[in-house]
Write an enzyme that holds these catalytic residues in place. Structure first.
Site, mmCIF file in Angstrom:
data_model
loop_
_atom_site.group_PDB
_atom_site.id
_atom_site.type_symbol
_atom_site.label_atom_id
_atom_site.label_comp_id
_atom_site.label_asym_id
_atom_site.label_seq_id
_atom_site.Cartn_x
_atom_site.Cartn_y
_atom_site.Cartn_z
ATOM 1 C CD GLU A 35 87.849 76.160 11.808
ATOM 2 O OE1 GLU A 35 88.249 77.341 11.884
ATOM 3 O OE2 GLU A 35 87.475 75.504 12.798
ATOM 4 C CB CYS A 57 74.401 70.831 19.945
ATOM 5 S SG CYS A 57 73.704 69.372 19.113
ATOM 6 N N GLY A 84 79.149 70.158 10.951
ATOM 7 C CA GLY A 84 77.955 69.627 10.316
ATOM 8 C C GLY A 84 77.511 68.277 10.860
ATOM 9 C CD GLU A 85 73.935 64.443 12.167
ATOM 10 O OE1 GLU A 85 74.134 63.327 11.653
ATOM 11 O OE2 GLU A 85 74.163 64.706 13.354
ATOM 12 C CG LEU A 127 72.793 59.489 24.777
ATOM 13 C CD1 LEU A 127 71.589 59.249 23.878
ATOM 14 C CD2 LEU A 127 73.054 58.268 25.654
ATOM 15 C CG ASN A 185 87.289 70.162 24.503
ATOM 16 O OD1 ASN A 185 88.258 69.898 25.192
ATOM 17 N ND2 ASN A 185 86.733 69.272 23.679
ATOM 18 C CB CYS A 239 85.103 67.330 20.974
ATOM 19 S SG CYS A 239 83.356 66.898 20.900
#
Length: 356
Positions: free
Chosen positions: A88, A113, A169-170, A222, A303, A346
């Site tokens: 997406e 996460c 993704g990172e 963070l 969110n 987010c």
């Protein structure tokens, strides 16, 4: 079929074996400047070359599967990849009608996460450079065809004002492919100063980003400057603990002289307490003789996501948190949530909106 969107002009000529060499520049211009993805429509190419390209090359390899539009101007796209996987991407619009392309770098995410939908999907694979560039091109093409963003002061890409690698993704876990995609974007005239890379805090990736001198903006999720809280919410903190992360950020800042954005996704009762503010201020200011960081803190009220055990703090709590940071002399903003109705905000990518 050869996917060519991530090839530079000289590489196009060589890879496609076309002569004279300037044909590579012409093909690149058609794709990246004019946003024309049909080879048969590239009028200044010989007819035979156009037919040949149509038979053996792909200007765009992604297929748009769905598009959801929020009333706030957010547009979320779901793209199907050639191997059947899906990703997406999002166009975000601010109050000044500036549009930002939020791009993905992986199918899924390995970081895990606990407050992020994409993190719950697990990791499938890295995106190839052309799959990253394809997102940018398709979002640009949509914005241009819809007449969006024409007042934005970007010389060659007036349809989008900025790019953020904050999608699925990172990004720093796919750094080589990310770097190549950025090279292509900047070759097409998009300023690297308008490109932001967001990481959950991969220390080695931040060091490599600094060593390669990529003139991008860096944002770090963070979430918390308390090691215990961060360990609980972000498993990556156990391998990339806060002291090492801070040292990498100091080194990055010394090398490139750029302000870093620290992103704090605020969750009620989790990381919005007085001790959380104190830990965050200490992390930034570098007490006990440590070098301070030059940062902008971006507060992001969480969110909502179905079946996730967190709550968004109230407006008064968010305002209090921001005020405490301001009193410490640290620049801070609170992000206005956009795209929640289409699950494009987010942490929501990979979520299907109710009723879809």
């Amino acid at each position: 079929m050869i996917s060519i969107s991530a090839l530079l002009p000289d590489e196009l000529a060589g890879t496609l074996e076309v002569t004279p060499a300037y044909r590579g520049k012409q093909i690149f211009s058609w794709i990246h400047d004019r946003l024309v993805f049909d080879f048969t429509a590239m009028g200044n190419l010989p007819a035979g070359l156009r037919r040949d390209l149509a038979e053996r090359a792909l200007a765009i390899g992604l297929r748009e599967e769905s598009r959801l539009e929020d009333t706030d101007g957010t547009v979320k796209f779901r793209f199907r990849l050639p191997d059947g996987e899906a990703i997406e991407s999002v166009i975000l619009q601010d109050r000044r009608a500036r549009r930002t392309a939020c791009l993905s770098t992986q199918v899924g995410c390995a970081m895990g996460c606990l407050f992020c939908r994409t993190g719950s999907l697990g990791f499938t694979r890295n995106l190839e450079p052309h799959e990253i560039v394809d997102q940018f091109l398709l979002l640009r093409a949509y914005a241009a065809s819809a007449g969006l963003g024409r007042t934005v002061d970007t010389a060659s890409t007036p349809d989008l004002s900025s790019v953020v690698f904050m999608g699925m993704g990172e990004p720093l876990a796919n750094l080589d492919n990310l770097q190549r995609s950025v090279e292509v974007l900047t070759c097409s005239g998009f300023s690297p100063r308008r490109i932001t890379v967001s990481t959950c805090g991969l220390v080695e990736g931040i060091r490599l980003l600094g060593e390669r001198k990529l003139a991008l903006r860096l944002a770090v999720s963070l979430i918390s400057a308390d090691s215990e809280v961060r360990n609980r919410l972000m498993p990556i903190n156990r391998l990339n603990p806060l002291p090492q992360l801070r040292r990498a950020l100091v080194d990055y800042q010394q090398g490139l002289g750029k302000r870093i954005t620290l992103e704090i996704v605020l969750m009620a009762g989790i990381n919005d307490r007085p001790e959380d503010v104190e830990a965050l201020v200490s992390f930034v200011q570098g007490r006990d003789g440590r070098q301070p960081l030059q940062v902008l803190i971006n507060l992001i009220p969480w969110n909502p996501l179905p079946e996730f055990p967190y709550e968004k703090p109230g407006a008064r709590r968010i305002g209090w948190f921001q005020q405490r940071i301001e009193q410490a002399g640290i620049p801070v903003t609170t992000r206005i949530s956009r795209g929640s109705a289409v699950c494009g905000a987010c942490g929501q990518l990979g979520t299907t909106p109710p009723g879809e």
